[in-house]
Scaffold this motif. Structure first.
Motif, PDB file in Angstrom:
ATOM      1  N   VAL A  37      25.098  12.445  -1.907  1.00 33.02           N
ATOM      2  CA  VAL A  37      25.376  11.097  -2.425  1.00 33.02           C
ATOM      3  C   VAL A  37      26.820  10.698  -2.125  1.00 33.02           C
ATOM      4  CG1 VAL A  37      25.630   9.746  -4.548  1.00 33.02           C
ATOM      5  CG2 VAL A  37      23.606  11.169  -4.213  1.00 33.02           C
ATOM      6  N   LEU A  38      27.748  11.630  -2.375  1.00 32.92           N
ATOM      7  CA  LEU A  38      29.170  11.324  -2.169  1.00 32.92           C
ATOM      8  C   LEU A  38      29.526  11.240  -0.689  1.00 32.92           C
ATOM      9  CD1 LEU A  38      30.879  13.465  -4.961  1.00 32.92           C
ATOM     10  CD2 LEU A  38      30.333  11.030  -4.978  1.00 32.92           C
ATOM     11  N   SER A  39      28.914  12.081   0.137  1.00 28.56           N
ATOM     12  CA  SER A  39      29.229  12.009   1.565  1.00 28.56           C
ATOM     13  C   SER A  39      28.740  10.694   2.156  1.00 28.56           C
ATOM     14  CB  SER A  39      28.621  13.195   2.315  1.00 28.56           C
ATOM     15  OG  SER A  39      27.208  13.177   2.271  1.00 28.56           O
ATOM     16  N   TRP A  57      14.796  15.505  -2.128  1.00 29.30           N
ATOM     17  CA  TRP A  57      15.098  16.080  -0.817  1.00 29.30           C
ATOM     18  C   TRP A  57      15.089  14.966   0.229  1.00 29.30           C
ATOM     19  CZ3 TRP A  57      17.140  19.842   1.835  1.00 29.30           C
ATOM     20  CH2 TRP A  57      17.210  21.142   1.323  1.00 29.30           C
ATOM     21  N   LEU A  58      14.340  13.907  -0.038  1.00 28.70           N
ATOM     22  CA  LEU A  58      14.342  12.770   0.890  1.00 28.70           C
ATOM     23  C   LEU A  58      15.764  12.281   1.134  1.00 28.70           C
ATOM     24  CD1 LEU A  58      11.275  10.666  -0.361  1.00 28.70           C
ATOM     25  CD2 LEU A  58      11.541  11.683   1.932  1.00 28.70           C
ATOM     26  N   TRP A  59      16.564  12.200   0.047  1.00 32.06           N
ATOM     27  CA  TRP A  59      17.939  11.722   0.203  1.00 32.06           C
ATOM     28  C   TRP A  59      18.796  12.752   0.945  1.00 32.06           C
ATOM     29  CZ3 TRP A  59      20.321   7.105  -0.661  1.00 32.06           C
ATOM     30  CH2 TRP A  59      21.711   7.090  -0.453  1.00 32.06           C
ATOM     31  N   VAL A  60      18.637  14.028   0.604  1.00 35.05           N
ATOM     32  CA  VAL A  60      19.415  15.080   1.260  1.00 35.05           C
ATOM     33  C   VAL A  60      19.098  15.094   2.759  1.00 35.05           C
ATOM     34  CG1 VAL A  60      19.816  17.571   1.396  1.00 35.05           C
ATOM     35  CG2 VAL A  60      19.548  16.471  -0.835  1.00 35.05           C
ATOM     36  N   ALA A  61      17.810  15.040   3.091  1.00 33.39           N
ATOM     37  CA  ALA A  61      17.414  15.031   4.500  1.00 33.39           C
ATOM     38  C   ALA A  61      17.934  13.784   5.203  1.00 33.39           C
ATOM     39  CB  ALA A  61      15.896  15.105   4.609  1.00 33.39           C
ATOM     40  N   TRP A  62      17.874  12.651   4.525  1.00 37.18           N
ATOM     41  CA  TRP A  62      18.365  11.372   5.051  1.00 37.18           C
ATOM     42  C   TRP A  62      19.851  11.442   5.380  1.00 37.18           C
ATOM     43  CZ3 TRP A  62      17.289   6.328   6.314  1.00 37.18           C
ATOM     44  CH2 TRP A  62      18.228   5.341   6.024  1.00 37.18           C
ATOM     45  N   ARG A  76      18.938   6.177 -11.679  1.00 38.32           N
ATOM     46  CA  ARG A  76      19.039   7.610 -11.929  1.00 38.32           C
ATOM     47  C   ARG A  76      18.378   8.443 -10.837  1.00 38.32           C
ATOM     48  NH1 ARG A  76      20.777   9.205 -16.647  1.00 38.32           N
ATOM     49  NH2 ARG A  76      19.648  11.188 -16.517  1.00 38.32           N
ATOM     50  N   GLN A  77      17.977   7.799  -9.755  1.00 34.38           N
ATOM     51  CA  GLN A  77      17.362   8.511  -8.648  1.00 34.38           C
ATOM     52  C   GLN A  77      18.033   8.105  -7.342  1.00 34.38           C
ATOM     53  OE1 GLN A  77      13.178   7.516  -8.898  1.00 34.38           O
ATOM     54  NE2 GLN A  77      12.739   9.306 -10.171  1.00 34.38           N
ATOM     55  N   TYR A  78      17.980   9.008  -6.376  1.00 33.10           N
ATOM     56  CA  TYR A  78      18.528   8.727  -5.053  1.00 33.10           C
ATOM     57  C   TYR A  78      17.396   8.816  -4.042  1.00 33.10           C
ATOM     58  CZ  TYR A  78      22.972   9.176  -7.386  1.00 33.10           C
ATOM     59  OH  TYR A  78      24.024   8.989  -8.244  1.00 33.10           O
ATOM     60  N   LEU A  79      16.970   7.671  -3.555  1.00 38.28           N
ATOM     61  CA  LEU A  79      15.879   7.582  -2.606  1.00 38.28           C
ATOM     62  C   LEU A  79      16.307   6.664  -1.460  1.00 38.28           C
ATOM     63  CD1 LEU A  79      13.070   7.128  -5.264  1.00 38.28           C
ATOM     64  CD2 LEU A  79      13.436   9.183  -3.871  1.00 38.28           C
TER      65      LEU A  79
END
Length: 378
Positions: A136-138, A170-175, A216-219
């Motif tokens: 999120v921060l990167s 994981w969608l956000w991490v992979a993104w 509250r979600q990161y998508l």
């Protein structure tokens, strides 16, 4: 968006154990303001970062950092500290302070350690929650490139959780980290497994709502919408196999015709009986598995694609031969119904859009994944 619930700052599972000058007293009352924790990234630092702790709103972390080191790490930090923003101005006391109320302290510490060349404090395996907040921060600070020596190894260390329930972010991490296969695999799986929850929202089998509008979600943008759209189209295509067949009987009989055209010179009564047998058995079989015998609005189908497939595989037409000299020449057999279901299942399109592919390629390039080589700096 707001951050996910932060973790305690310990070295468990590779999280960073921060150097604290002051700690929260054990007898602190809930909600009582406590002394901030101070972490020195540079003993001669000229900037204090005030980082909130979402788990303890009345406590905070103070990071003593070098503004020059931060400025060199990424452009947004450089603009924030050296541009015309209020963050670049000294406070009334003459000290430079920047408040970062939305940044996860444990996650923020990692790019700060990198910026200050404290590589020995970078974890080999952060927890998934910390990895998510790093991602999120990167993204927020356009700092993906400084994570290049570590990002892929972090992903690999936690990849066993990709298929586990509750790890849809994981969608956000992979993104963020250019992991196209992980992104594709999760999105494709969700097309088949999500159901429709309250207010028509996307819901996992475990009951977790995946809401792009949630704070509250990161998508990633447009992926849930695409997953929902393809799920709905797949539901329509699966149901159409049965409803188009039933509707063909209604249409033909309203015109005085039959669907069945049995053996040559056979009494037409036999063909009418054959139609009645197939139409009735299909209709009853749909009712028996909890579906309507009349075409349903796909919005009313809240079950997942996999659940619907399981039900439709149980639907059968009555195939007893009633013709005197052979079977019906156009009867949709149960074998062919299963083949039609398999065809639809195998042709479900990917929910990953061009905008996702382009972004994933850009991120992969930042991390050196496009060359197949990732440098190490540990």
């Amino acid at each position: 968006m707001s951050q996910s619930d932060p973790e305690e700052m310990t070295d468990t599972n590779g999280d960073i154990e921060m150097e604290e000058e002051k700690t929260e007293p054990e007898n602190a009352e809930p909600g009582e303001a406590t002394e901030p924790k101070i972490t020195r990234f540079d003993d001669n630092g000229d900037l204090r970062l005030i980082v909130s702790n979402k788990m303890r709103p009345r406590s905070s972390n103070i990071f003593l950092v070098s503004s020059k080191a931060m400025s060199m790490a990424c452009d947004p930090w450089n603009s924030m500290l050296n541009g015309q923003f209020k963050e670049s101005q000294p406070s009334s006391s003459g000290e430079r302070e920047v408040e970062l109320p939305d940044d996860h302290p444990n996650a923020l510490a990692i790019p700060l350690h990198i910026a200050h060349l404290r590589f020995d404090l970078i974890p080999e395996q952060p927890t998934f929650s910390t990895l998510l907040n790093i991602a999120v921060l990167s993204d927020k600070y356009d700092a993906t490139h400084i994570l290049r020596p570590w990002a892929t190894s972090w992903v690999n260390a936690l990849s066993h959780t990709v298929e586990e329930p509750g790890y849809e972010e994981w969608l956000w991490v992979a993104w963020e980290f250019g992991q196209a296969k992980i992104f594709e695999d999760i999105a494709t799986r969700l097309v088949r497994t999500i159901n429709i929850g309250p207010d028509g929202k996307c819901q996992t089998p475990e009951g977790k709502i995946l809401d792009p509008a949630s704070s509250r979600q990161y998508l990633p943008p447009e992926i849930i919408e695409s997953i929902m759209a393809i799920r709905e189209k797949t539901v329509v295509d699966l149901l159409d196999i049965f409803y188009s067949k039933l509707e063909s009987f209604v249409k033909n009989h309203s015109s005085g015709m039959t669907v069945c055209f049995g053996p040559k010179n056979e009494n037409k009564v036999r063909q009418v009986e054959c139609d009645a047998m197939v139409f009735g058995s299909l209709s009853l079989s749909l009712l028996e598995v909890g579906l309507s015998s009349q075409r349903m609005d796909p919005v009313a189908v809240t079950m997942s694609v996999d659940q619907l497939l399981e039900k439709l595989r149980e639907v059968q037409a009555y195939e007893t031969v009633i013709h005197e000299t052979g079977g019906c020449k156009n009867l949709t057999t149960n074998e062919s119904l299963l083949e039609y279901l398999e065809d639809v299942e195998n042709s479900i399109p990917s929910p990953v859009l061009d905008l996702h592919h382009r972004h994933l390629q850009r991120q992969a390039k930042k991390l050196g994944l496009d060359k197949g080589v990732v440098s190490s700096c540990t």
